[in-house]
Write an enzyme that holds these catalytic residues in place. Structure first.
Site, PDB file in Angstrom:
ATOM      1  N   VAL A 103       0.832  -1.202   0.000  1.00 15.17           N
ATOM      2  CA  VAL A 103       0.000   0.000   0.000  1.00 15.17           C
ATOM      3  C   VAL A 103       0.869   1.255   0.000  1.00 15.17           C
ATOM      4  O   VAL A 103       0.601   2.231  -0.717  1.00 15.17           O
ATOM      5  CB  VAL A 103      -0.946   0.007   1.223  1.00 15.17           C
ATOM      6  N   ASP A 148      -5.648  35.370 -35.141  1.00 14.00           N
ATOM      7  CA  ASP A 148      -6.360  36.354 -35.940  1.00 14.00           C
ATOM      8  C   ASP A 148      -5.841  37.742 -35.552  1.00 14.00           C
ATOM      9  O   ASP A 148      -5.298  37.921 -34.463  1.00 14.00           O
ATOM     10  CB  ASP A 148      -7.866  36.248 -35.667  1.00 14.00           C
ATOM     11  N   GLU A 159      -1.094   5.329  -5.017  1.00 15.24           N
ATOM     12  CA  GLU A 159      -2.528   5.382  -5.322  1.00 15.24           C
ATOM     13  C   GLU A 159      -3.087   6.793  -5.231  1.00 15.24           C
ATOM     14  O   GLU A 159      -4.191   7.061  -5.679  1.00 15.24           O
ATOM     15  CB  GLU A 159      -3.317   4.442  -4.399  1.00 15.24           C
TER      16      GLU A 159
END
Length: 888
Positions: A278, A325, A283
């Protein structure tokens, strides 16, 4: 049903006033009655649902199994600690999810569509959510329709309704038609519907249904919400996490097997192996990425850049060409007519002062006013419509025309709406029984359809000499960076068709307008150039006009870098692709040219950002890697096709967004590398010590605590690091570059091994301090506790201090500012305080099997904890020195 009634009946039923619209007070009252004009979204998860979702992970299931096993074994303290870690981790996940959701909701509100309505007798742009039944809706090309409505007036109105009917061909609308009750949705030509698109013409309509009472609302009530999708960045991180997880689990299984062969306590080793799995699997990556992205994107929105698609943040760091533009983005979008030309000569226009005007000039200004859909209120100094058209209205004011009287006395009977192919707009008006066509547009196109000119008070045939005079006037204005627009007219005997309107016209003259560059653009162009980003201007203006602005802004240096759309068409596709990188100005281009330019640039391996605001810009926005829509002047179509929306229509915001995007990606990378380095350090320490036959330097609860303190607080704080001011000195990142590029992988492995080695040394020193060795068989329990406490505190100190070194790969902690990231300093201080709490409180000390250190032990922990940070700083010093030597 509204489509079965005449619009007079609809007006009466809705108690509406088409001429004035609703009053502000009435609109508010109806909003209270009918509710906001929005579809009900997918029901938000409750906090409990989010909490339970955090527990739905196979690693969490393993931890729950560990809780049960420890309780059966009678290790109740361990069970409580593991359970507490699970719950605390879930709570942190819920907090992060709520924050991310709030940030995204705020962005959605900022990007909410607008609608043009008539209220209190004036045309206003309002949030679509405030529309109510009885509202007078103004429809124009390129705008999504914000509610269901019954047409009152239509002029060549065409609406694309494929979202409702499946028909790809736009439907032609007619306000005068009345249908039967059996008329299918696609044939209700007197009605328009929410979420459909006006593709041509204009119209006015009374809102008949809003929100869930619309046709789209009926569909929305049946269909469920869309599934949430992950960004490529999250997918990549999940894949990385799973790969690392498999490796970590493999190592943990190996550790358990080794422990089995060595005859160790299997229950204890099971807990340690599970806890190490773990602790070693990152995680928390997905949650950290989500919170960093949401915070970063929210910060960008406050700086006028709304990110519509999260993958755009990742792509921003790779952009090396910005196609922009000119009008409104590089310039101020405040057009002013400064000159006009008739055959009597050129005349300058003084704004705010009386201007003497000839009859030809008055007729020229009148043509521009009557051939326009724009509005402008002199009292509020605000208007609607294209800035060019607003400038033409102001010309009439400067020449002393009464626009309100003029528009009241001329009724528009027909119009030929502007499109990018013709570059013309025409209207047919009736004044005191006389019919007149007025046309405005590009002077080149007008010369092709005009046959006469006014000269010396007479209407005479248009000659080559006249054409040359107009051409020279256009050229002179263009070289002064003025945009030119011409106007023509012709009297007619009766109502004529749209095709007949643009034939045999009388050419009146032309005007020269200027839109001055934004003052902040030139520094932004230079900043982009320094960052390896090329700025390209793409505009419909004349070549000379465009180049003059581009040269002033530092985009282009010579006329050889400018090319027109016609010249592009004359080149083969292969030749254009080979030469496209040489051009900096593309003038007189059509929407089709924009797509061709973007694709050619991408074919050369460039990552392209493209700006656009019109309906026809959507293809080029989609073709680009990053489509950027104008938030002020942009149509709903352009916004819908874009990845990013500029709320200020400013080029400088694009460069700023790229800078922020780079910093956001770098922050995510810092957090990822930090987590992997820390996790590797834990695995190295556990694996090596157990492999050589020592006791485990850390027990299960200690591993879980370290995972909680170091994986959450510093990692999130690194993700919120202030932006690097020198990030724009780097070249664009390769789009396929992974997290471990540029030596990051080596630093992660080196840092992890060093942290693991220092933890092992601290464990050994804990024995040595009491006169024992880890290889000894009979070791007092207090000595083992002392050694584990040394290892535990050293590992946490190494990781917390090491987070400071992760803020920049080459700059020292003093160059980036030791206290410039207050979140990280807070995370480190909080982590150290929590360490002191669990070792200082007797109950916590016992729960985690810790031992209060003596002075020598504390000094050793502090020194060892600083080693990774100092080693990293020394490495950075040599990297900077080598780089400086290389630059010399």
């Amino acid at each position: 049903m509204w489509f079965t009634k005449s619009f007079e009946e609809v007006v009466a039923d809705l108690d509406a006033n088409p001429a004035q619209g609703l009053s502000g007070e009435e609109a508010k009252a109806r909003l209270q009655k009918y509710g906001p004009n929005k579809l009900k979204g997918k029901k938000k998860k409750s906090v409990l649902q989010m909490f339970l979702a955090q527990l739905q992970d196979w690693l969490i299931y393993v931890l729950f199994a560990a809780v049960v096993i420890t309780m059966i074994m009678g290790e109740y303290v361990d069970s409580i600690i593991i359970l507490a870690v699970i719950i605390l981790n879930a709570i942190l996940g819920v907090v992060q999810e709520v924050k991310a959701g709030n940030a995204i909701e705020a962005l959605q509100k900022m990007a909410s569509p607008k609608a043009l309505v008539r209220r209190d007798g004036t045309v206003q742009e309002v949030d679509a959510e405030t529309l109510v039944p009885g509202e007078m809706l103004i429809l124009d090309a390129g705008r999504y329709i914000a509610a269901d409505a019954r047409l009152v007036e239509s002029a060549n109105l065409q609406v694309e309704e494929s979202a409702l009917t499946g028909e790809s061909v736009p439907s032609t609308k007619d306000a005068t038609q009345i249908h039967t009750l059996e008329t299918p949705l696609g044939d209700r030509f007197n009605s328009v519907f929410m979420s459909t698109l006006v593709t041509y013409g204009r119209g006015e309509a009374l809102v008949t249904g809003t929100g869930m009472d619309t046709e789209v609302g009926k569909i929305a009530s049946i269909i469920g919400g869309e599934e949430e999708t992950k960004t490529p960045l999250e997918i990549r991180l999940n894949h990385l996490g799973k790969t690392l997880g498999k490796l970590a689990i493999g190592i943990c299984v190996l550790i358990f097997v080794v422990a089995l062969l060595q005859g160790r306590d299997l229950a204890e080793m099971f807990l340690i192996s599970v806890s190490l799995a773990v602790a070693s699997i990152p995680e928390g990556l997905a949650a950290i990425v989500a919170i960093v992205l949401s915070i970063g994107v929210t910060g960008m929105s406050k700086r006028n850049a709304i990110i519509r698609r999260l993958p755009a943040v990742e792509t921003l760091g790779s952009v090396n060409i910005i196609c922009s533009d000119k009008t409104g983005t590089l310039t101020q979008n405040k057009m002013k007519v400064v000159q006009y030309f008739t055959l009597q000569g050129e005349t300058s226009v003084e704004h705010g002062a009386p201007n003497t005007a000839t009859d030809e000039a008055i007729l020229l200004a009148k043509a521009f006013i009557l051939c326009s859909d724009a509005t402008y209120d002199k009292q509020t100094e605000s208007g609607t419509g294209d800035p060019t058209e607003i400038a033409l209205l102001l010309l009439g004011d400067d020449l002393g025309l009464d626009r309100e009287e003029l528009q009241a006395g001329n009724k528009r009977l027909n119009e030929f709406a502007f499109d990018s192919e013709r570059k013309l707009m025409s209207t047919l008006v009736e004044e005191d029984g006389d019919y007149t066509v007025y046309t405005k547009g590009a002077i080149d196109n007008l010369l092709n359809i005009c046959t006469h000119v006014p000269e010396n008070g007479q209407i005479v045939p248009l000659t080559e000499a006249h054409k040359e005079a107009f051409a020279q006037a256009t050229e002179r204005m263009s070289t002064q960076a003025l945009r030119t627009l011409g106007a023509a007219y012709k009297p007619v005997n009766s109502v004529v068709s749209t095709e007949e309107m643009e034939q045999d016209l009388v050419l009146l003259g032309l005007v020269g307008m200027i839109d001055p560059p934004r003052t902040e653009v030139r520094p932004s162009v230079q900043k982009a150039h320094q960052a390896g980003i090329t700025t390209v201007m793409i505009t419909g203006d004349h070549k000379h006009t465009a180049f003059a602005i581009a040269r002033e802004l530092g985009i282009s240096e010579s006329m050889d870098q400018a090319i027109t759309g016609q010249e592009v068409d004359e080149m083969t596709e292969e030749a254009f692709q080979q030469r496209v990188d040489n051009f900096r100005v593309f003038a007189r281009v059509s929407p089709e040219h924009k797509v061709k330019i973007v694709r050619a640039l991408r074919e050369q391996g460039n990552i392209v950002s493209m700006t656009g605001d019109g309906v026809n810009d959507a293809p080029s926005l989609q073709a680009a890697d990053i489509g950027v829509a104008m938030g002020i002047t942009g149509t709903d179509v352009a916004k819908g096709a874009s990845d990013m929306i500029l709320t200020d229509d400013n080029f400088a915001t694009i460069v700023s967004a790229i800078e922020q995007g780079r910093n956001i990606y770098n922050n995510i990378r810092k957090a990822v590398i930090f987590l992997l380095t820390c996790n590797l350090g834990e695995v190295v320490a556990m694996f090596i010590t157990l492999l050589i036959g020592w006791e485990a330097p850390l027990i299960a609860t200690q591993l879980l605590w370290i995972n909680l303190v170091t994986d959450t607080l510093p990692a999130v704080a690194l993700g919120m690091d202030p932006g690097d001011p020198d990030v724009m000195k780097d070249k664009p990142r390769a789009p396929n570059e992974n997290f471990f590029a540029g030596g990051a992988g080596i630093r992660a492995i080196g840092g992890g091994i060093l942290i693991g080695a220092l933890t092992i040394f601290a464990f050994w020193y804990g024995y040595y301090e009491h006169g024992f060795s880890p290889f000894d068989d009979a070791v007092p329990v207090e000595t083992l506790k002392n050694a584990r406490t040394m290892a535990f505190l050293t590992l946490v100190a190494c990781q917390l201090y090491y987070s400071l070194a992760m803020r920049h790969p080459t700059k020292s902690i003093f160059q980036v500012g030791l206290f410039s990231n207050k979140y990280l300093i807070g995370a480190i201080v909080l982590g150290l305080l929590l360490q002191h709490l669990i070792i200082g409180i007797p109950f916590m000390q016992e729960a985690f099997s810790l031992h209060m250190l003596d002075l020598e032990g504390w000094i050793t922990v502090i020194i060892l904890g600083l080693v990774p940070l100092l080693a990293n700083e020394v490495m950075k010093f040599f990297l900077r020195r080598r780089r400086n030597v290389a630059e010399v």
